[in-house]
Design a protein around this motif. Structure first.
Motif, PDB file in Angstrom:
ATOM      1  N   SER A 183       0.850  -1.200   0.000  1.00  0.00           N
ATOM      2  CA  SER A 183       0.000   0.000   0.000  1.00  0.00           C
ATOM      3  C   SER A 183       0.881   1.243   0.000  1.00  0.00           C
ATOM      4  CB  SER A 183      -0.962  -0.026   1.193  1.00  0.00           C
ATOM      5  OG  SER A 183      -0.248  -0.086   2.425  1.00  0.00           O
ATOM      6  N   ASP A 184       1.350   1.675   1.151  1.00  0.00           N
ATOM      7  CA  ASP A 184       2.219   2.850   1.235  1.00  0.00           C
ATOM      8  C   ASP A 184       3.683   2.423   1.277  1.00  0.00           C
ATOM      9  OD1 ASP A 184      -0.155   4.145   1.404  1.00  0.00           O
ATOM     10  OD2 ASP A 184       0.041   4.707   3.511  1.00  0.00           O
ATOM     11  N   LEU A 185       4.561   3.320   0.850  1.00  0.00           N
ATOM     12  CA  LEU A 185       5.997   3.148   1.020  1.00  0.00           C
ATOM     13  C   LEU A 185       6.454   4.188   2.029  1.00  0.00           C
ATOM     14  CD1 LEU A 185       8.702   1.870   0.284  1.00  0.00           C
ATOM     15  CD2 LEU A 185       8.877   3.514  -1.618  1.00  0.00           C
ATOM     16  N   ILE A 186       6.829   3.723   3.224  1.00  0.00           N
ATOM     17  CA  ILE A 186       7.221   4.610   4.323  1.00  0.00           C
ATOM     18  C   ILE A 186       8.722   4.464   4.533  1.00  0.00           C
ATOM     19  CG2 ILE A 186       6.844   5.221   6.739  1.00  0.00           C
ATOM     20  CD1 ILE A 186       4.093   3.812   6.497  1.00  0.00           C
ATOM     21  N   LEU A 187       9.475   5.532   4.271  1.00  0.00           N
ATOM     22  CA  LEU A 187      10.926   5.472   4.304  1.00  0.00           C
ATOM     23  C   LEU A 187      11.507   6.461   5.300  1.00  0.00           C
ATOM     24  CD1 LEU A 187      11.782   5.364   0.487  1.00  0.00           C
ATOM     25  CD2 LEU A 187      11.743   3.440   2.069  1.00  0.00           C
ATOM     26  N   ASP A 188      12.528   6.024   6.016  1.00  0.00           N
ATOM     27  CA  ASP A 188      13.343   6.951   6.784  1.00  0.00           C
ATOM     28  C   ASP A 188      13.966   7.961   5.819  1.00  0.00           C
ATOM     29  OD1 ASP A 188      16.083   7.831   7.972  1.00  0.00           O
ATOM     30  OD2 ASP A 188      15.014   6.967   9.680  1.00  0.00           O
ATOM     31  N   PRO A 189      14.081   9.240   6.212  1.00  0.00           N
ATOM     32  CA  PRO A 189      14.662  10.244   5.311  1.00  0.00           C
ATOM     33  C   PRO A 189      16.058   9.905   4.810  1.00  0.00           C
ATOM     34  CG  PRO A 189      13.560  11.317   7.145  1.00  0.00           C
ATOM     35  CD  PRO A 189      13.546   9.850   7.451  1.00  0.00           C
ATOM     36  N   LEU A 190      16.818   9.082   5.551  1.00  0.00           N
ATOM     37  CA  LEU A 190      18.168   8.743   5.110  1.00  0.00           C
ATOM     38  C   LEU A 190      18.172   7.933   3.813  1.00  0.00           C
ATOM     39  CD1 LEU A 190      19.981   7.954   8.482  1.00  0.00           C
ATOM     40  CD2 LEU A 190      20.506   9.801   6.889  1.00  0.00           C
ATOM     41  N   PHE A 191      17.049   7.320   3.464  1.00  0.00           N
ATOM     42  CA  PHE A 191      16.987   6.625   2.181  1.00  0.00           C
ATOM     43  C   PHE A 191      16.960   7.608   1.007  1.00  0.00           C
ATOM     44  CE2 PHE A 191      15.419   3.121   4.841  1.00  0.00           C
ATOM     45  CZ  PHE A 191      16.151   2.074   4.330  1.00  0.00           C
ATOM     46  N   ARG A 192      16.711   8.863   1.297  1.00  0.00           N
ATOM     47  CA  ARG A 192      16.667   9.884   0.245  1.00  0.00           C
ATOM     48  C   ARG A 192      17.900  10.788   0.266  1.00  0.00           C
ATOM     49  NH1 ARG A 192      11.209   9.543  -1.122  1.00  0.00           N
ATOM     50  NH2 ARG A 192       9.877   8.812   0.565  1.00  0.00           N
ATOM     51  N   ASP A 193      18.838  10.507   1.161  1.00  0.00           N
ATOM     52  CA  ASP A 193      20.023  11.337   1.312  1.00  0.00           C
ATOM     53  C   ASP A 193      21.172  10.718   0.515  1.00  0.00           C
ATOM     54  OD1 ASP A 193      22.334  12.647   2.141  1.00  0.00           O
ATOM     55  OD2 ASP A 193      21.643  12.885   4.199  1.00  0.00           O
ATOM     56  N   MET A 247      21.466   5.824   2.531  1.00  0.00           N
ATOM     57  CA  MET A 247      21.609   4.556   1.837  1.00  0.00           C
ATOM     58  C   MET A 247      20.522   4.478   0.771  1.00  0.00           C
ATOM     59  SD  MET A 247      20.352   2.179   5.005  1.00  0.00           S
ATOM     60  CE  MET A 247      20.049   0.697   4.056  1.00  0.00           C
ATOM     61  N   PRO A 248      20.837   3.988  -0.427  1.00  0.00           N
ATOM     62  CA  PRO A 248      19.891   4.058  -1.540  1.00  0.00           C
ATOM     63  C   PRO A 248      18.757   3.048  -1.435  1.00  0.00           C
ATOM     64  CG  PRO A 248      21.899   2.954  -2.227  1.00  0.00           C
ATOM     65  CD  PRO A 248      22.153   3.459  -0.840  1.00  0.00           C
ATOM     66  N   PHE A 249      17.620   3.427  -1.996  1.00  0.00           N
ATOM     67  CA  PHE A 249      16.483   2.532  -2.174  1.00  0.00           C
ATOM     68  C   PHE A 249      16.305   2.382  -3.679  1.00  0.00           C
ATOM     69  CE2 PHE A 249      12.159   1.189  -2.669  1.00  0.00           C
ATOM     70  CZ  PHE A 249      11.873   0.428  -1.546  1.00  0.00           C
ATOM     71  N   THR A 250      16.562   1.171  -4.180  1.00  0.00           N
ATOM     72  CA  THR A 250      16.628   0.942  -5.621  1.00  0.00           C
ATOM     73  C   THR A 250      15.553  -0.035  -6.065  1.00  0.00           C
ATOM     74  OG1 THR A 250      19.024   1.289  -5.575  1.00  0.00           O
ATOM     75  CG2 THR A 250      18.119   0.201  -7.512  1.00  0.00           C
ATOM     76  N   MET A 251      14.860   0.312  -7.153  1.00  0.00           N
ATOM     77  CA  MET A 251      13.868  -0.563  -7.770  1.00  0.00           C
ATOM     78  C   MET A 251      14.343  -0.918  -9.166  1.00  0.00           C
ATOM     79  SD  MET A 251      10.587   1.699  -6.521  1.00  0.00           S
ATOM     80  CE  MET A 251      11.505   3.208  -6.897  1.00  0.00           C
ATOM     81  N   ILE A 252      14.406  -2.223  -9.466  1.00  0.00           N
ATOM     82  CA  ILE A 252      14.882  -2.697 -10.765  1.00  0.00           C
ATOM     83  C   ILE A 252      13.783  -3.526 -11.408  1.00  0.00           C
ATOM     84  CG2 ILE A 252      16.659  -4.026 -11.965  1.00  0.00           C
ATOM     85  CD1 ILE A 252      18.470  -3.620  -9.523  1.00  0.00           C
ATOM     86  N   VAL A 253      13.490  -3.248 -12.674  1.00  0.00           N
ATOM     87  CA  VAL A 253      12.522  -4.054 -13.420  1.00  0.00           C
ATOM     88  C   VAL A 253      13.161  -4.492 -14.731  1.00  0.00           C
ATOM     89  CG1 VAL A 253      10.406  -3.141 -12.405  1.00  0.00           C
ATOM     90  CG2 VAL A 253      11.477  -1.919 -14.287  1.00  0.00           C
TER      91      VAL A 253
END
Length: 293
Positions: free
Chosen positions: A177-187, A192-198
């Motif tokens: 449903s939602d994607l809830i991320l600590d702000p450090l995933f956007r720094d 630290m990176p949050f990566t989506m691969i398709v």
């Protein structure tokens, strides 16, 4: 009195909270699920019954496991640097959680349905030397609630945070449903990176879906092969109108086969071209859509 005692025992047996156990695996190595030795605590105390088998049971994995049977459990938590591997299995959970250091879900032709949340966590100053990966090969991981990624420290260790990777290939779907991320995933500097691969396989493109999310600072890597047929392929869907989706996708770092791109920026693909645009999601809402022409 005997009738009351018998009735009370029956009610307890049928209660959803009856016979609920927490199982632990021994540390290190790899086991098949059906042949693993199970403990009732971190000290290795023998479990009160053979193996986790009830929808009320929880499992804490402190070693890698190969799932060789279908599962219907309350919860699975995977500790750092362990792998959960499954091929052709059905897994049903209420909750799924994993450490964000070196954990790998490696699913082939497997379905995991989570009634509640998916949770990942990084503890204080961990280096996250290896990323945690959700690898879906003709598989699905669907959570009815949110994906919640926590970092329990305001500062990560400095020797290289690798982050979290969701990798969907072929006839695969990751959905929450939602994607809830600590702000450090956007720094990009201290985080630290949050990566989506398709990627495509046998003419089908992997898909990732969130009902609601903000994608600023996140990474989307789209990897179509030269054999992918002409057409439109929604790869990252959200439940939002096109105008709202445009704002939600602002700051998303996108690439096609390793080349950084913006929306509608064409790149060569075999004898044709490919680009990303904001199109329609498969059911409703909007999606980052790969167009091959």
């Amino acid at each position: 009195m005997k009738k009351f005692t018998a009735l009370f025992a029956l009610v307890c047996a049928l209660s959803p909270f009856a016979q609920a156990y927490e199982y632990y695996t021994k540390a290190g190595g790899t086991s098949q699920w059906s042949k693993a030795e199970w403990a009732s605590d971190m000290n290795g105390t023998k479990a009160p019954r053979g193996r986790p088998s009830s929808p009320s049971d929880s499992v804490i994995m402190n070693r890698s496991m190969v799932v060789d049977t279908d599962l219907n459990l309350r919860k699975i938590h995977i500790w750092m640097n362990n792998t959960l591997e499954a091929n052709g299995r059905n897994i049903k959970l209420n909750l799924f959680s994993m450490h964000s250091v070196g954990v790998i879900l490696d699913f082939k032709k497997t379905k995991m349905d989570v009634k509640g949340t998916i949770k990942t966590i990084v503890y204080d100053r961990e280096s996250n030397r290896d990323p945690s990966k959700i690898l879906l090969d003709d598989s699905s991981l669907i959570a009815k609630s949110a994906m919640n990624c926590e970092i329990s420290s305001a500062k990560l260790a400095k020797n290289g945070a690798k982050g979290i990777i969701i990798d969907a290939m072929g006839d695969s779907l990751f959905s929450a449903s939602d994607l809830i991320l600590d702000p450090l995933f956007r720094d990009p500097v201290n985080g630290m990176p949050f990566t989506m691969i398709v990627s495509d396989k046998n003419g089908k493109m992997g898909r990732i879906n969130f009902d609601d999310a903000e994608f600023s600072g996140l990474i989307l890597q789209v990897n179509p092969s030269d054999k992918l047929r002409k057409g439109s392929y929604p790869v990252l869907s959200i439940s939002a109108s096109k105008n709202r989706a445009a704002k939600m996708f602002e700051g998303l770092k996108m690439s096609i086969n390793g080349k950084d791109v913006k929306f509608e920026e064409e790149v060569p693909l075999g004898n044709g071209k490919a680009y990303l645009e904001i199109g329609k999601a498969p059911k409703s809402g909007s999606a980052v859509t790969l167009v091959v022409k």
